[in-house]
Scaffold this motif. Structure first.
Motif, PDB file in Angstrom:
ATOM      1  N   ASP A  11     -12.097 -40.533  81.882  1.00 37.52           N
ATOM      2  CA  ASP A  11     -13.203 -39.944  81.105  1.00 37.52           C
ATOM      3  C   ASP A  11     -13.126 -38.420  81.133  1.00 37.52           C
ATOM      4  O   ASP A  11     -13.284 -37.747  80.116  1.00 37.52           O
ATOM      5  N   VAL A  12     -12.891 -37.897  82.340  1.00 33.37           N
ATOM      6  CA  VAL A  12     -12.855 -36.448  82.548  1.00 33.37           C
ATOM      7  C   VAL A  12     -11.624 -35.838  81.866  1.00 33.37           C
ATOM      8  O   VAL A  12     -11.718 -34.800  81.213  1.00 33.37           O
ATOM      9  N   ILE A  13     -10.485 -36.497  81.995  1.00 34.78           N
ATOM     10  CA  ILE A  13      -9.257 -36.005  81.348  1.00 34.78           C
ATOM     11  C   ILE A  13      -9.422 -36.017  79.830  1.00 34.78           C
ATOM     12  O   ILE A  13      -9.070 -35.045  79.145  1.00 34.78           O
ATOM     13  N   ALA A  14      -9.975 -37.092  79.293  1.00 35.66           N
ATOM     14  CA  ALA A  14     -10.186 -37.167  77.844  1.00 35.66           C
ATOM     15  C   ALA A  14     -11.172 -36.097  77.383  1.00 35.66           C
ATOM     16  O   ALA A  14     -10.943 -35.433  76.363  1.00 35.66           O
ATOM     17  N   GLY A  15     -12.253 -35.915  78.129  1.00 33.81           N
ATOM     18  CA  GLY A  15     -13.230 -34.885  77.765  1.00 33.81           C
ATOM     19  C   GLY A  15     -12.623 -33.493  77.770  1.00 33.81           C
ATOM     20  O   GLY A  15     -12.830 -32.709  76.843  1.00 33.81           O
ATOM     21  N   ALA A  16     -11.864 -33.182  78.817  1.00 33.67           N
ATOM     22  CA  ALA A  16     -11.201 -31.873  78.898  1.00 33.67           C
ATOM     23  C   ALA A  16     -10.236 -31.689  77.720  1.00 33.67           C
ATOM     24  O   ALA A  16     -10.199 -30.618  77.104  1.00 33.67           O
ATOM     25  N   SER A  17      -9.494 -32.730  77.401  1.00 30.18           N
ATOM     26  CA  SER A  17      -8.527 -32.660  76.289  1.00 30.18           C
ATOM     27  C   SER A  17      -9.234 -32.419  74.959  1.00 30.18           C
ATOM     28  O   SER A  17      -8.766 -31.633  74.128  1.00 30.18           O
ATOM     29  N   ILE A  18     -10.361 -33.084  74.762  1.00 30.19           N
ATOM     30  CA  ILE A  18     -11.128 -32.890  73.525  1.00 30.19           C
ATOM     31  C   ILE A  18     -11.646 -31.447  73.446  1.00 30.19           C
ATOM     32  O   ILE A  18     -11.573 -30.814  72.388  1.00 30.19           O
ATOM     33  N   GLY A  19     -12.149 -30.932  74.546  1.00 31.48           N
ATOM     34  CA  GLY A  19     -12.647 -29.554  74.560  1.00 31.48           C
ATOM     35  C   GLY A  19     -11.555 -28.542  74.261  1.00 31.48           C
ATOM     36  O   GLY A  19     -11.751 -27.609  73.472  1.00 31.48           O
ATOM     37  N   ILE A  20     -10.401 -28.736  74.879  1.00 33.54           N
ATOM     38  CA  ILE A  20      -9.261 -27.840  74.639  1.00 33.54           C
ATOM     39  C   ILE A  20      -8.830 -27.913  73.180  1.00 33.54           C
ATOM     40  O   ILE A  20      -8.638 -26.887  72.512  1.00 33.54           O
ATOM     41  N   ALA A  21      -8.686 -29.134  72.672  1.00 36.23           N
ATOM     42  CA  ALA A  21      -8.259 -29.318  71.277  1.00 36.23           C
ATOM     43  C   ALA A  21      -9.271 -28.713  70.305  1.00 36.23           C
ATOM     44  O   ALA A  21      -8.878 -28.070  69.326  1.00 36.23           O
ATOM     45  N   ALA A  22     -10.553 -28.881  70.585  1.00 33.85           N
ATOM     46  CA  ALA A  22     -11.585 -28.337  69.689  1.00 33.85           C
ATOM     47  C   ALA A  22     -11.484 -26.820  69.601  1.00 33.85           C
ATOM     48  O   ALA A  22     -11.534 -26.248  68.500  1.00 33.85           O
ATOM     49  N   ALA A  23     -11.327 -26.158  70.741  1.00 35.31           N
ATOM     50  CA  ALA A  23     -11.220 -24.689  70.738  1.00 35.31           C
ATOM     51  C   ALA A  23      -9.982 -24.230  69.967  1.00 35.31           C
ATOM     52  O   ALA A  23     -10.045 -23.250  69.213  1.00 35.31           O
ATOM     53  N   ILE A  24      -8.887 -24.934  70.137  1.00 33.23           N
ATOM     54  CA  ILE A  24      -7.651 -24.562  69.435  1.00 33.23           C
ATOM     55  C   ILE A  24      -7.776 -24.823  67.939  1.00 33.23           C
ATOM     56  O   ILE A  24      -7.396 -23.978  67.111  1.00 33.23           O
ATOM     57  N   ILE A  25      -8.336 -25.974  67.563  1.00 31.20           N
ATOM     58  CA  ILE A  25      -8.482 -26.305  66.142  1.00 31.20           C
ATOM     59  C   ILE A  25      -9.400 -25.298  65.445  1.00 31.20           C
ATOM     60  O   ILE A  25      -9.080 -24.806  64.358  1.00 31.20           O
ATOM     61  N   VAL A  26     -10.526 -24.985  66.058  1.00 29.11           N
ATOM     62  CA  VAL A  26     -11.448 -24.029  65.438  1.00 29.11           C
ATOM     63  C   VAL A  26     -10.788 -22.659  65.314  1.00 29.11           C
ATOM     64  O   VAL A  26     -10.921 -21.988  64.295  1.00 29.11           O
ATOM     65  N   TRP A  27     -10.030 -22.254  66.328  1.00 24.15           N
ATOM     66  CA  TRP A  27      -9.342 -20.962  66.253  1.00 24.15           C
ATOM     67  C   TRP A  27      -8.312 -20.972  65.126  1.00 24.15           C
ATOM     68  O   TRP A  27      -8.183 -19.985  64.382  1.00 24.15           O
ATOM     69  N   MET A  28      -7.582 -22.061  64.974  1.00 26.39           N
ATOM     70  CA  MET A  28      -6.584 -22.151  63.898  1.00 26.39           C
ATOM     71  C   MET A  28      -7.267 -22.056  62.536  1.00 26.39           C
ATOM     72  O   MET A  28      -6.757 -21.392  61.625  1.00 26.39           O
TER      73      MET A  28
END
Length: 163
Positions: free
Chosen positions: A137-154
């Motif tokens: 759960d924690v790994i998936a949540g962290a991955s989603i947060g990281i991906a969201a920040a990168i996608i929004v920046w892109m």
């Protein structure tokens, strides 16, 4: 105060609902200080995307939490993915992108990046310590947060700036 109580208090302070308040206050202050609204809203946009994906997945997957008799605090919504982890990492990575790209100038940006990532990691670890999430759960949540920040920046980087 027991260790579990301190960790529970920290985990509560790092909950998405409180992080939303802090991030939007910071964005308001940034706009008041004449930072472009687009740039001031990058961190909140990352948090919103991360929480939208997390919430959608929670209610689609409906994964139960660890057994309630093992939990050190009570929580009721589905377990997968961790909302605390996705929120904390979305904010930490979004801030790190701003600092490392020199979009927001700070002294010693790497120190701030380490502080942000350690804080996000501590938030994720608190959820495991309190036994309210599984490691996945924690790994998936962290991955989603990281991906969201990168996608929004892109998206922000590709969008033409209007003056």
């Amino acid at each position: 105060m027991a260790v579990a109580e301190i960790i529970a208090a920290f985990s509560t302070a790092m909950s998405p609902r409180y992080l939303f308040v802090v991030v939007f206050i910071a964005a308001g202050i940034a706009m008041f200080k004449k930072v472009s609204p687009r740039l001031a809203l990058y961190v909140p946009a990352s948090l919103i995307l991360a929480q939208a994906v997390t919430t959608l997945l929670k209610y689609i997957i409906q994964r139960p939490r660890p057994p309630i008799e093992e939990q050190l605090v009570y929580t009721h919504d589905p377990s997968f993915p961790s909302g605390h982890s996705s929120a904390a990492f979305a904010i930490a990575i979004a801030l790190s992108v701003l600092w490392l790209s020199k979009t927001w100038r700070v002294k010693y940006p790497w120190v701030w990046v380490v502080v942000a990532v350690v804080g996000a990691s501590a938030s994720a670890a608190s959820r495991l310590y309190l036994k309210v999430h599984w490691l996945s759960d924690v790994i998936a949540g962290a991955s989603i947060g990281i991906a969201a920040a990168i996608i929004v920046w892109m998206v922000y980087r590709r969008r033409p700036r209007v003056r």
